[in-house]
Structures are given as C-alpha cells and as structure tokens.
Design a protein around this motif. Structure first.
Motif, PDB file in Angstrom:
ATOM      1  N   PRO A 198      26.451  24.004  26.079  1.00  0.00           N
ATOM      2  CA  PRO A 198      25.401  24.501  26.897  1.00  0.00           C
ATOM      3  C   PRO A 198      26.371  25.421  28.052  1.00  0.00           C
ATOM      4  O   PRO A 198      27.240  25.232  28.429  1.00  0.00           O
TER       5      PRO A 198
ATOM      6  N   ASP B  69      18.461  26.188  30.575  1.00  0.00           N
ATOM      7  CA  ASP B  69      17.912  24.999  30.405  1.00  0.00           C
ATOM      8  C   ASP B  69      17.611  24.345  32.102  1.00  0.00           C
ATOM      9  O   ASP B  69      18.250  24.547  32.794  1.00  0.00           O
TER      10      ASP B  69
ATOM     11  N   GLU C 131      27.797  25.023  20.313  1.00  0.00           N
ATOM     12  CA  GLU C 131      26.723  24.272  20.720  1.00  0.00           C
ATOM     13  C   GLU C 131      26.674  23.733  22.415  1.00  0.00           C
ATOM     14  O   GLU C 131      26.043  23.393  22.949  1.00  0.00           O
TER      15      GLU C 131
ATOM     16  N   ASP D 213      21.588  31.975  28.090  1.00  0.00           N
ATOM     17  CA  ASP D 213      20.886  30.265  27.676  1.00  0.00           C
ATOM     18  C   ASP D 213      20.484  29.946  28.932  1.00  0.00           C
ATOM     19  O   ASP D 213      20.975  30.448  30.160  1.00  0.00           O
TER      20      ASP D 213
ATOM     21  N   LYS E  74      18.039  28.857  23.929  1.00  0.00           N
ATOM     22  CA  LYS E  74      19.211  29.027  23.332  1.00  0.00           C
ATOM     23  C   LYS E  74      19.271  29.838  22.104  1.00  0.00           C
ATOM     24  O   LYS E  74      18.483  29.475  21.303  1.00  0.00           O
ATOM     25  N   ASN E  75      20.100  30.750  21.807  1.00  0.00           N
ATOM     26  CA  ASN E  75      19.993  31.663  20.765  1.00  0.00           C
ATOM     27  C   ASN E  75      18.553  32.415  20.622  1.00  0.00           C
ATOM     28  O   ASN E  75      18.124  32.588  19.436  1.00  0.00           O
TER      29      ASN E  75
END
Length: 467
Positions: free
Chosen positions: A110, A416, A108, A414, A276-277
C-alpha cells in the motif's frame, strides 16, 4: 523549483527479522514533529496486513477553522482558503511526477509515498453548509497532512520490511533502519496526574438523549450519533501511552501522529474508505456489545447482537447512507453490499459490521470520493447534514479529531482511511477521549450511556494504571 523530471521510485527490502514490530523502528522517530505510524497493532484482523511509518515531510498542510497554511521545504509558506483536499491533490501532483510501479513483486504494497495525516470531524465545515463552529477548546488543527517522499512498510503476512522512496529526494539509507533494531532506547514514561472527568453527567447525557428523541419523532432524522468527552491531566511521553493502548486493544486501524502542537493516539477498529486499483470499500460499524472473560457469556453477547432488531436497523440505515455516498463517485451499478451484519470482535467489545464496495468512476478521484462521504455516516447519523446540525447543537464541545479520519492518499491513487473512534488527543498536558453511539427511536437512554462507557473500557483504566 519543484522537481519536474520523471523520477525513480525505489523499493528496498530491509534485512530486519520478521519478529520485529514496525513500532520498534518508529520509536526513534516518535518524538519528531510530523512523524506518523499507521499501525495494525499486532491485530489478527483481516484488514491488519500492513504497517506504515513516515517522517520528515517535504510539505505540510494545516487547516484550522477553514484557513489553510501550506509549508514547503525550501519554499515560501502561504495561506489560502482553497479546498484543503484540492491542495493535497495539487501538491501530490507537483512533488510526484512519478510513473506508478508495474513490478508485480510489490503490487500489493500500500501507499509507498504520498500524503498522510488526519482530517478532524470539524473539517466538514469546509465542505458542507453547517452551523458556525463553536469557540474551539483545542490547539490541534482541523486537518494536518504531510507530503512524504519515503516510507517504511511491514508486510505482516510474509514478515518482510520495505523502504520505499522517491530517489530524487533525500531519504535514510536501508542500513539506518536495519541498525535501529540493535539500538532500542529506554522505555519512556507516562502517567495521569488527575482523574478522568466527563463533560456531562449521566443525567445530563440522558436529558440530551431525550432531545434527540424529540428530533427523531419530529422526523428530522432516522438516527443521530451522540457522544460525551472525557479528559484528564497528564505528564510524560505520549508514545508510552500509545504502546500501552495498542498492547491492550490490538485495533487494526491504530495510529500515532506527532505534531508540533499536539499528539494523536488512535486505536480505531473501523475502516472509513479504502481504494486500491479503483476498487472502493467502506466498512461501517453500528451495533456494540461488551466482551466477557467467560466464554459462555461472551458468546451470548454475540448472539444477542446478531439478533437485535434495533442494532440491525441502525446498521442498515448507515449502509444505505454509504451506498448513496459511494454511488455519486462510483461507476453505475457497481455499488454492492457483499457483507451485511457480520460480527467482528475486539478487545473490549463485539461490533456489528457491514461492507459496502464499488468501482471508482473514471471522472472521479479518491479526493472527491473522500470529500463526498466525509465525515463517515456511521458517526453522524442519517440524513447526515441534519444529524450533524443537531450534534452541533447538543454536544457541549467540538469533536476535533474524534469521528474524523486518519490515513493516506498514495501517489498511485490508492487510499486507506479510518474512522477516528477510540481516539485520543493530547495537548498542553490535557488528554481527551470521546465515546458515544447511534440513537434511534427505540434507544434506551440508560443502555446508550452504558454503551459509551463500554467503548472506553480498555482505554481510560489502562492509562490510569500507567506510572
């Protein structure tokens, strides 16, 4: 030569009390060029689980007016006109010939390692056919991204800290960070040396909105985002200003970035794109009401926002725009809107927020997705390109970092990123801050002007009060 062997990615739990903020550790790096803190600012928001800090990049990419300058540690620097996102991807692949960790214990977390930085609004000139850029007022580049081989991450759910590092590159030892907790430095100072000044009067702002209205009635756009800029002179340490702003705002997508020529302070509440994924998410904000200390009045603001046809229409326009942006890079039939017109409350305002999701297509990438949706539709208007052309004509100054994006591209594919609203640029003793809103046919100029002031109500006075 860059490393070519398959290296080891190591994750070290740190013996740091859960009550410590990551910003306490970052304070030791806050004066170093290319140090970055991605900070949830102690927010209780659903998207505020992790804080991330990085420093000492092995490579950097700066873009200014469509020219890239690439620096690599122990290598020759060079300039190129290549697509800046392609450069980031190429450098990531060169430095990180890594096998993504399969340890479920850390699944989990990041980012871990990779590219971190900012992407100014005017970077869009590299991707779209837009009017020639204005003569820039700023030293800050249009994009500044570093390639980082280590990070420190705090998981605010379990209170644990982690040092993540590509072990074949130098990085601080866990003990270094554990000892930082005992060595808090003195609090730096910051103060404004003049009053805030806007780049337009209220009358000029309303006159510009009249021109926006004419474009809307002519059918050029359905919605156009228009903003004004505030600036003041200052002296002291920008890190102190950032700490004061985050304490007052608790924004989940806050960030501090130190560069050689400037400093970025962001207290943004808005996510741009997260992956993510292979799961894609964007959360556009459209619709704002001021907070009140009176609980009854505060609830009335929420009720008014939920029932406001104008704000719901604005939000829906941007949701449709983003559904279209995402569909070009997501698997067919996977783009959904699981949340529409939800209230999210922050220190100064309530916002109307929607959520759009999808699954990244196998033949796309996080870089292509980002480019295809940049800059975010919530801060341009719709249709996007025509809205940006009109913004360029009507706003007196370049936006630079404002309405751009801050975030990371991790080596595990990933990502963000935030939308840079409630974001300030500091350089050469000047501090700049912007605020605006989406304009539609039934917008009332006076109300729109007041909304732009509401959005900086926990920024301009906070900084003016610092000594």
């Amino acid at each position: 030569m860059l490393q070519t062997q398959v290296p080891k990615l190591a994750i070290y739990p740190l013996a740091i009390p859960s009550t410590v903020k990551l910003s306490t550790l970052f304070s030791a790096f806050s004066s170093q060029a290319w140090s970055v803190l991605l900070d949830s600012a102690n927010s209780q928001h659903m998207d505020a689980r992790f804080d991330i800090m990085v420093a000492n990049p092995v490579a950097t990419i700066i873009n200014k007016q469509q020219q890239n300058t690439v620096w690599q540690k122990d290598h020759v620097s060079y300039q190129t006109n290549d697509n800046p996102l392609h450069l980031i991807q190429t450098l990531q692949q060169a430095y990180f010939n890594l096998i993504p960790t399969t340890d479920e214990q850390y699944a989990e977390l990041p980012f871990l390692i990779g590219a971190v930085g900012y992407f100014g609004y005017d970077l869009s000139h590299c991707f779209e056919n837009l009017p020639k850029q204005k003569i820039t007022d700023y030293q800050a580049p249009d994009m500044a991204v570093g390639i980082y081989t280590w990070s420190v991450i705090k998981d605010r759910v379990n209170g644990l800290f982690y040092l993540c590092a590509a072990d074949h590159y130098p990085h601080p030892e866990p003990l270094f960070f554990e000892q930082l907790v005992k060595n808090e430095g003195s609090k730096p100072s910051f103060k404004l040396t003049g009053d805030w000044q806007a780049n337009m009067t209220s009358e000029f702002y309303k006159d510009q909105l009249q021109q926006v209205d004419e474009y809307l009635r002519a059918g050029d756009c359905y919605q156009i985002n228009f903003a004004q800029r505030f600036n003041a002179h200052y002296e002291g340490d920008e890190w102190h200003a950032y700490l004061a702003l985050t304490e007052a705002n608790n924004a989940p997508f806050s960030a501090f970035i130190r560069l050689p020529e400037c400093c970025i302070l962001s207290i943004s509440p808005e996510r741009f794109l997260a992956v993510k994924n292979g799961h894609v998410e964007t959360k556009p904000i459209k619709g704002t009401r001021p907070r009140s200390a009176d609980p009854v009045i505060d609830q009335q603001s929420i009720d008014q926002l939920l029932s406001a046809d104008k704000d719901r229409a604005e939000n829906l326009m941007i949701v449709d725009l983003l559904r279209n942006d995402l569909s070009k890079h997501c698997k067919p039939h996977t783009v959904k809107v699981p949340k529409l017109f939800e209230i999210e409350s922050f220190a100064a305002v309530h916002h109307l927020v929607s959520t759009v999701t999808g699954e990244l297509a196998n033949d796309s990438s996080i870089y292509a997705l980002f480019q295809g949706a940049f800059p975010g539709g919530s801060i341009t208007g719709a249709p996007k390109i025509r809205a940006m052309q009109i913004i360029n004509k009507l706003e007196p100054n370049e936006r630079n970092i404002y309405c751009g994006s801050i975030g990371y591209f991790g080596f595990r594919e990933d990502m963000d990123t935030s939308i840079c609203i409630r974001t300030l640029l500091c350089e050469n003793g000047n501090i700049y801050c912007w605020a605006g809103g989406g304009i539609v046919l039934d917008s009332v100029p006076g109300d729109e002007y007041q909304e732009s002031l509401d959005k900086v109500a926990k920024i301009l006075p906070i900084l003016a009060s610092l000594e």
